[in-house]
Design a protein around this motif. Structure first.
Motif, PDB file in Angstrom:
ATOM      1  N   ALA A  64       0.859  -1.180   0.000  1.00 43.58           N
ATOM      2  CA  ALA A  64       0.000   0.000   0.000  1.00 43.58           C
ATOM      3  C   ALA A  64       0.897   1.230   0.000  1.00 43.58           C
ATOM      4  CB  ALA A  64      -0.886  -0.012   1.247  1.00 43.58           C
ATOM      5  N   ASP A  65       0.345   2.358  -0.382  1.00 41.50           N
ATOM      6  CA  ASP A  65       1.117   3.595  -0.319  1.00 41.50           C
ATOM      7  C   ASP A  65       1.517   3.856   1.125  1.00 41.50           C
ATOM      8  OD1 ASP A  65       0.911   4.052  -3.051  1.00 41.50           O
ATOM      9  OD2 ASP A  65      -0.920   5.224  -2.841  1.00 41.50           O
ATOM     10  N   GLY A  66       2.757   4.271   1.301  1.00 45.06           N
ATOM     11  CA  GLY A  66       3.264   4.588   2.624  1.00 45.06           C
ATOM     12  C   GLY A  66       3.502   6.085   2.764  1.00 45.06           C
ATOM     13  N   THR A  67       4.008   6.463   3.908  1.00 40.86           N
ATOM     14  CA  THR A  67       4.301   7.864   4.189  1.00 40.86           C
ATOM     15  C   THR A  67       5.799   8.079   4.105  1.00 40.86           C
ATOM     16  OG1 THR A  67       2.417   7.945   5.680  1.00 40.86           O
ATOM     17  CG2 THR A  67       4.054   9.698   5.899  1.00 40.86           C
ATOM     18  N   PRO A  68       6.250   8.963   3.198  1.00 37.73           N
ATOM     19  CA  PRO A  68       7.687   9.241   3.112  1.00 37.73           C
ATOM     20  C   PRO A  68       8.200   9.869   4.413  1.00 37.73           C
ATOM     21  CG  PRO A  68       6.531  10.106   1.194  1.00 37.73           C
ATOM     22  CD  PRO A  68       5.492   9.684   2.192  1.00 37.73           C
ATOM     23  N   VAL A  69       9.453   9.564   4.739  1.00 35.69           N
ATOM     24  CA  VAL A  69      10.072  10.134   5.938  1.00 35.69           C
ATOM     25  C   VAL A  69      11.182  11.119   5.571  1.00 35.69           C
ATOM     26  CG1 VAL A  69       9.526   8.164   7.422  1.00 35.69           C
ATOM     27  CG2 VAL A  69      11.684   8.190   6.133  1.00 35.69           C
ATOM     28  N   TYR A  70      11.449  11.255   4.266  1.00 38.02           N
ATOM     29  CA  TYR A  70      12.517  12.134   3.796  1.00 38.02           C
ATOM     30  C   TYR A  70      12.107  12.684   2.434  1.00 38.02           C
ATOM     31  CZ  TYR A  70      17.173  13.834   2.702  1.00 38.02           C
ATOM     32  OH  TYR A  70      18.235  14.652   2.395  1.00 38.02           O
ATOM     33  N   ILE A  71      12.424  13.929   2.188  1.00 36.15           N
ATOM     34  CA  ILE A  71      12.100  14.566   0.912  1.00 36.15           C
ATOM     35  C   ILE A  71      13.362  14.597   0.052  1.00 36.15           C
ATOM     36  CG2 ILE A  71      11.279  16.670  -0.208  1.00 36.15           C
ATOM     37  CD1 ILE A  71       9.183  15.124   1.480  1.00 36.15           C
ATOM     38  N   ALA A  72      13.230  14.138  -1.185  1.00 34.30           N
ATOM     39  CA  ALA A  72      14.351  14.119  -2.133  1.00 34.30           C
ATOM     40  C   ALA A  72      13.824  14.650  -3.468  1.00 34.30           C
ATOM     41  CB  ALA A  72      14.880  12.689  -2.275  1.00 34.30           C
ATOM     42  N   ASP A  73      14.660  14.581  -4.510  1.00 31.73           N
ATOM     43  CA  ASP A  73      14.221  15.019  -5.836  1.00 31.73           C
ATOM     44  C   ASP A  73      13.019  14.197  -6.299  1.00 31.73           C
ATOM     45  OD1 ASP A  73      16.341  16.858  -5.935  1.00 31.73           O
ATOM     46  OD2 ASP A  73      17.686  15.359  -6.791  1.00 31.73           O
ATOM     47  N   GLY A  74      12.984  12.952  -5.897  1.00 30.24           N
ATOM     48  CA  GLY A  74      11.847  12.074  -6.152  1.00 30.24           C
ATOM     49  C   GLY A  74      11.750  11.114  -4.988  1.00 30.24           C
TER      50      GLY A  74
END
Length: 131
Positions: A64-74
């Motif tokens: 399932a879609d999860g929640t990112p813990v870090y922001i990157a270019d993608g």
């Protein structure tokens, strides 16, 4: 580890969990010739990870879609829909950082502890990722 294409370098590391609630972390890092090439490959890889092949996590495993813990270019994050027999979930994070594509699989049964490890791994990759 062989790379997906001849123009890239690929690295793989597996770590056994030393923190309560985190069993293991697998990190795959692919260094591509340019950010543009990485961007194109990232889109395909990130979509493919949504429906992993049976040999990756076992037959019948869905994400399932999860929640990112870090922001990157993608960034794309997923989590297995059901825990295994030990209560573990697999958290999959795919990142594009410049010309780097990193895929991080974290296995654990404590969502908070897993999130902290996922963030730490992403930060360390980003600190070393060539642009």
């Amino acid at each position: 580890m062989p790379s997906l294409t001849p123009e890239q370098d690929a690295y793989l590391a597996v770590f056994a969990g030393s923190k309560p609630g985190v069993s293991s972390v697998r990190v795959e890092v692919n260094l591509l010739p340019s950010a543009e090439t990485a961007s194109t490959q990232f889109a395909a890889i990130a979509d493919a990870l949504r429906n992993p092949p049976p040999d990756l996590f076992g037959p019948g495993t869905t994400q399932a879609d999860g929640t990112p813990v870090y922001i990157a270019d993608g960034v794309r994050s997923y989590v297995t829909a059901r825990p295994d027999g030990q209560g573990n979930l697999v958290y999959t994070d795919a990142y594009r950082m410049g010309r780097v594509i990193a895929i991080v699989y974290t296995l654990g049964n404590d969502a908070e502890a897993v999130a902290a490890v996922r963030k730490m791994v992403a930060e360390r990759i980003a600190a070393r990722a060539p642009r």
